[in-house]
Design a protein around this motif. Structure first.
Motif, short mmCIF file in Angstrom:
data_model
loop_
_atom_site.label_atom_id
_atom_site.label_comp_id
_atom_site.label_asym_id
_atom_site.label_seq_id
_atom_site.Cartn_x
_atom_site.Cartn_y
_atom_site.Cartn_z
N SER A 1 0.83 -1.21 0.00
CA SER A 1 0.00 0.00 0.00
C SER A 1 0.86 1.26 0.00
O SER A 1 0.56 2.21 -0.72
CB SER A 1 -0.96 0.00 1.19
N ARG A 2 1.90 1.29 0.77
CA ARG A 2 2.77 2.47 0.79
C ARG A 2 3.55 2.59 -0.52
O ARG A 2 3.76 3.69 -1.02
CB ARG A 2 3.74 2.40 1.97
N ALA A 3 3.97 1.47 -1.09
CA ALA A 3 4.71 1.50 -2.36
C ALA A 3 3.83 2.08 -3.46
O ALA A 3 4.30 2.85 -4.29
CB ALA A 3 5.18 0.11 -2.74
N GLN A 4 2.53 1.73 -3.45
CA GLN A 4 1.62 2.24 -4.48
C GLN A 4 1.44 3.75 -4.38
O GLN A 4 1.21 4.42 -5.38
CB GLN A 4 0.26 1.54 -4.37
N SER A 5 1.62 4.32 -3.20
CA SER A 5 1.45 5.77 -3.04
C SER A 5 2.55 6.57 -3.76
O SER A 5 2.38 7.76 -3.99
CB SER A 5 1.44 6.13 -1.56
N PHE A 6 3.64 5.93 -4.12
CA PHE A 6 4.73 6.60 -4.82
C PHE A 6 4.57 6.57 -6.34
O PHE A 6 5.38 7.13 -7.06
CB PHE A 6 6.08 5.96 -4.47
N ALA A 7 3.51 5.92 -6.85
CA ALA A 7 3.34 5.72 -8.29
C ALA A 7 3.33 7.06 -9.03
O ALA A 7 2.77 8.04 -8.57
CB ALA A 7 2.06 4.95 -8.57
N ARG A 8 3.96 7.06 -10.19
CA ARG A 8 4.03 8.23 -11.08
C ARG A 8 3.75 7.75 -12.49
O ARG A 8 3.94 6.57 -12.81
CB ARG A 8 5.42 8.85 -11.05
N PRO A 9 3.37 8.65 -13.37
CA PRO A 9 3.10 8.24 -14.76
C PRO A 9 4.39 8.09 -15.59
O PRO A 9 4.48 8.61 -16.68
CB PRO A 9 2.22 9.37 -15.29
N VAL A 10 5.37 7.41 -15.04
CA VAL A 10 6.61 7.15 -15.75
C VAL A 10 6.47 5.80 -16.44
O VAL A 10 6.10 4.83 -15.81
CB VAL A 10 7.81 7.12 -14.77
N CYS A 11 6.76 5.75 -17.72
CA CYS A 11 6.69 4.50 -18.49
C CYS A 11 5.30 3.87 -18.36
O CYS A 11 5.16 2.69 -18.01
CB CYS A 11 7.77 3.52 -18.05
N ASP A 12 4.31 4.67 -18.57
CA ASP A 12 2.89 4.28 -18.45
C ASP A 12 2.62 3.82 -17.02
O ASP A 12 2.84 4.55 -16.08
CB ASP A 12 2.52 3.22 -19.48
N THR A 13 2.18 2.61 -16.87
CA THR A 13 1.84 2.12 -15.53
C THR A 13 2.78 1.00 -15.10
O THR A 13 2.39 0.13 -14.31
CB THR A 13 0.39 1.60 -15.51
N ALA A 14 4.00 1.03 -15.57
CA ALA A 14 4.93 -0.07 -15.30
C ALA A 14 5.28 -0.16 -13.82
O ALA A 14 5.41 -1.25 -13.28
CB ALA A 14 6.19 0.09 -16.14
N PHE A 15 5.42 0.97 -13.14
CA PHE A 15 5.74 0.95 -11.71
C PHE A 15 4.60 0.29 -10.95
O PHE A 15 4.81 -0.59 -10.11
CB PHE A 15 5.98 2.37 -11.18
N ALA A 16 3.35 0.70 -11.26
CA ALA A 16 2.19 0.12 -10.59
C ALA A 16 2.06 -1.36 -10.90
O ALA A 16 1.69 -2.16 -10.03
CB ALA A 16 0.92 0.86 -11.03
N THR A 17 2.39 -1.77 -12.11
CA THR A 17 2.39 -3.20 -12.47
C THR A 17 3.40 -3.95 -11.65
O THR A 17 3.12 -5.06 -11.16
CB THR A 17 2.67 -3.37 -13.97
N GLY A 18 4.58 -3.38 -11.47
CA GLY A 18 5.60 -4.02 -10.64
C GLY A 18 5.16 -4.15 -9.20
O GLY A 18 5.41 -5.17 -8.54
N VAL A 19 4.49 -3.12 -8.68
CA VAL A 19 3.97 -3.17 -7.31
C VAL A 19 2.91 -4.27 -7.21
O VAL A 19 2.92 -5.07 -6.26
CB VAL A 19 3.39 -1.79 -6.89
N ALA A 20 2.02 -4.33 -8.18
CA ALA A 20 0.93 -5.31 -8.15
C ALA A 20 1.47 -6.73 -8.24
O ALA A 20 1.01 -7.63 -7.50
CB ALA A 20 -0.06 -5.05 -9.28
N THR A 21 2.43 -6.99 -9.12
CA THR A 21 2.94 -8.35 -9.25
C THR A 21 3.73 -8.76 -8.00
O THR A 21 3.68 -9.91 -7.60
CB THR A 21 3.84 -8.50 -10.49
N ALA A 22 4.44 -7.82 -7.39
CA ALA A 22 5.16 -8.16 -6.17
C ALA A 22 4.22 -8.37 -5.00
O ALA A 22 4.49 -9.19 -4.13
CB ALA A 22 6.18 -7.06 -5.85
N ALA A 23 3.13 -7.65 -4.98
CA ALA A 23 2.17 -7.80 -3.88
C ALA A 23 1.43 -9.14 -3.98
O ALA A 23 1.11 -9.75 -2.96
CB ALA A 23 1.15 -6.65 -3.93
N ARG A 24 1.18 -9.61 -5.21
CA ARG A 24 0.51 -10.91 -5.39
C ARG A 24 1.45 -12.07 -5.12
O ARG A 24 1.04 -13.10 -4.64
CB ARG A 24 -0.03 -11.04 -6.80
N GLY A 25 2.70 -11.91 -5.49
CA GLY A 25 3.63 -13.03 -5.45
C GLY A 25 4.31 -13.10 -4.16
O GLY A 25 4.58 -13.93 -3.43
#
Length: 151
Positions: free
Chosen positions: A127-151
């Motif tokens: 949840s805290r990692a997602q708060s740092f999301a920025r529109p850099v490289c589309d949504t790649a940062f948020a995708t990385g956060v989501a995959t790490a949170a699931r795995g």
């Protein structure tokens, strides 16, 4: 016949054998000291292992470590270190700046942002990692956060 009373013979200022030997020694001695010191240092086993090689600097694994790294790998390591030392927001800002300064790295932007997202989850939680999301490289940062949170 008149003789001069104060007639004296001038001392000879030529290249006598002692002077030639001194000049030769002055040139050869420093060269010999440098060479003997260099040879002595190369014969010391600085690695601490019991290998029989005389020149440890010429071992085969030196050339393997000397390979240059790809620019995106260097940037990834720099950004991940920045993420841990400061915060993911600063790392994402610097990623965006690097993409503008070096367009040749744009094809690696998504993988770099995902790596930052995964590292942010490990360091700050999902949840805290997602708060740092920025529109850099589309949504790649948020995708990385989501995959790490699931795995």
């Amino acid at each position: 016949m008149t003789h001069s009373a104060n007639y004296t013979q001038k001392p000879r200022r030529g290249q006598g054998p002692a002077r030639r030997a001194a000049r030769t020694l002055a040139f050869v001695l420093p060269v010999m000291l440098v060479l003997s010191g260099t040879l002595a240092v190369t014969r010391v086993n600085w690695s601490g292992s019991s290998s029989d090689s005389i020149l440890t600097a010429s071992s085969q694994n030196v050339s393997a470590r000397a390979k240059s790294r790809a620019p995106q790998d260097v940037l990834r390591d720099k950004l991940l270190l920045e993420l841990q030392e400061k915060d993911p927001g600063i790392a994402l800002t610097h990623l965006q700046q690097e993409m503008h300064e070096r367009p040749s790295l744009a094809k690696h932007c998504v993988s770099l942002a995902r790596a930052l997202g995964r590292a942010a989850v490990q360091a700050y939680g999902p949840s805290r990692a997602q708060s740092f999301a920025r529109p850099v490289c589309d949504t790649a940062f948020a995708t990385g956060v989501a995959t790490a949170a699931r795995g």
